[in-house]
Enzyme design. Structure first.
Site, short mmCIF file in Angstrom:
data_model
loop_
_atom_site.label_atom_id
_atom_site.label_comp_id
_atom_site.label_asym_id
_atom_site.label_seq_id
_atom_site.Cartn_x
_atom_site.Cartn_y
_atom_site.Cartn_z
N GLN A 155 -5.26 -1.85 9.25
CA GLN A 155 -5.05 -3.17 8.65
C GLN A 155 -5.67 -4.25 9.53
OE1 GLN A 155 -3.76 -3.62 5.62
NE2 GLN A 155 -3.94 -5.84 5.73
N LYS B 69 0.85 -1.20 0.00
CA LYS B 69 0.00 0.00 0.00
C LYS B 69 0.88 1.25 0.00
CE LYS B 69 -3.82 -2.51 2.01
NZ LYS B 69 -4.51 -3.01 3.20
N ASP C 126 -11.50 2.10 3.13
CA ASP C 126 -11.71 0.64 3.02
C ASP C 126 -13.18 0.32 2.74
OD1 ASP C 126 -9.67 -1.26 3.23
OD2 ASP C 126 -9.39 -0.90 5.37
N1 GUN Z 1 -6.74 -7.29 5.59
C1 GUN Z 1 -6.88 -8.05 4.46
N2 GUN Z 1 -7.46 -7.33 3.48
C2 GUN Z 1 -7.69 -6.09 3.98
C3 GUN Z 1 -8.25 -4.90 3.44
O1 GUN Z 1 -8.68 -4.82 2.29
N3 GUN Z 1 -8.30 -3.83 4.29
C4 GUN Z 1 -7.85 -3.90 5.57
N4 GUN Z 1 -7.96 -2.81 6.33
N5 GUN Z 1 -7.33 -4.98 6.10
C5 GUN Z 1 -7.25 -6.08 5.31
#
Ligand code: GUN
Length: 280
Positions: free
Chosen positions: A96, A52, A119
């Site tokens: 996350q 990211k 998200d």
């Molecule tokens: N953990 C696995 N996929 C994601 C996601 O798309 N967003 C977040 N915040 N955590 C994750």
């Protein structure tokens, strides 16, 4: 052989478009900033968070990384989210997942300002999607819609079957397909005669979390098959929820693993960050 839907190429195209948009915004004095919070050091989460940050750097989005220790309390995490909500220069907040067991994930998601919920996990974002109002959409299902559209696959009027009903993929996927005028069925672990249900699909989306579960017996001739799963098999090779070698000969288009749905998630996160920057 079917058309192999190249998620890596589509993701690269979207990121390039966003890079241009961010440059234009910068010229108007608008900069975009994403705050990423990771609690603990789960290796998979560290890889996702690293990817990211890399995508932000490529597109020209500033990123703030908060790496908090495993013992962080819920109160401390909520206090950081509150602080980031109030920071004008922060446009998007991403916590996350998964979080350590002593922290209530839902409470943390609810604490994020919906205007910064890149998200798309906040109940307000999910509710807005459900009733057709503007709001952020969960990145993986939003990426799948982009993959379908940019591959020239029509959704309106098609029989769409989603296997899996998670909050992050299955449920928002069903709502998005409905928004595109698909006829949508959601199947799950308690569905009876799953093969009969999946065989109705013109567009079959699989997000079950079971390696190679979907074989050719589940797929109608000529269907489009989208595989959300990602697993490592016995030989340490990546595979999806769909048995690619079994299904590919019967379908008209299919996403590979890796290089299908996976790269789209980050592209759509970057898209949501740019939208957040424009809207704030
Ligand atoms: N953990 C696995 N996929 C994601 C996601 O798309 N967003 C977040 N915040 N955590 C994750």
């Amino acid at each position: 052989m079917p058309h192999i839907i190249d998620g890596k190429a589509v993701s690269a195209m979207i990121k390039k478009e966003l890079k241009g948009k961010v440059k234009e915004l910068k010229e108007q004095g608008i900069s975009i900033c994403l705050a990423v919070i990771q609690v603990g050091n789960d290796p998979a989460s560290s890889v996702y968070v690293g990817n990211k940050k890399k995508a932000c750097a490529y597109i020209g989005i500033d990123s703030l990384a908060y790496e908090l220790p495993e013992e962080t309390t819920q109160e401390e995490l909520l206090s950081l989210v509150g602080e980031l909500n109030r920071k004008e220069e922060v446009n998007g907040i991403l916590v996350q997942l998964p979080l350590p067991g002593h922290i209530d994930e839902n409470a943390v998601i609810r604490a994020i300002d919906p205007k910064k919920d890149v998200d798309g996990f906040h109940p307000q974002s999910v509710g807005a999607l459900c009733i057709g109002q503007p709001g952020f959409v969960s990145c993986t299902p939003a990426g799948i819609i982009q993959l379908l559209k940019r591959s020239g696959i029509e959704i309106a009027g098609k029989e769409c079957v989603v296997v899996g009903r998670s909050n992050i993929v299955g449920k928002p996927m069903a709502l998005l397909l409905l928004r595109e005028n698909g006829t949508v069925t959601v199947a799950h672990s308690r569905t009876k005669e799953l093969e009969e249900v999946t065989k109705r699909a013109d567009i079959l989306i699989v997000a079950v979390g079971k390696p190679k579960m979907i074989t050719r017996e589940f797929v109608k001739e000529g269907a489009v098959v989208i595989d959300v799963g990602i697993h490592r098999n016995e030989d340490n090779k990546l595979c999806g929820d769909v048995d690619f070698d079994s299904v590919a000969p019967v379908c008209s288009a299919i996403t590979p693993v890796p290089g299908g749905v996976g790269p789209m998630t980050i592209a759509m996160l970057m898209h949501n960050c740019v939208e957040a920057g424009i809207l704030q």
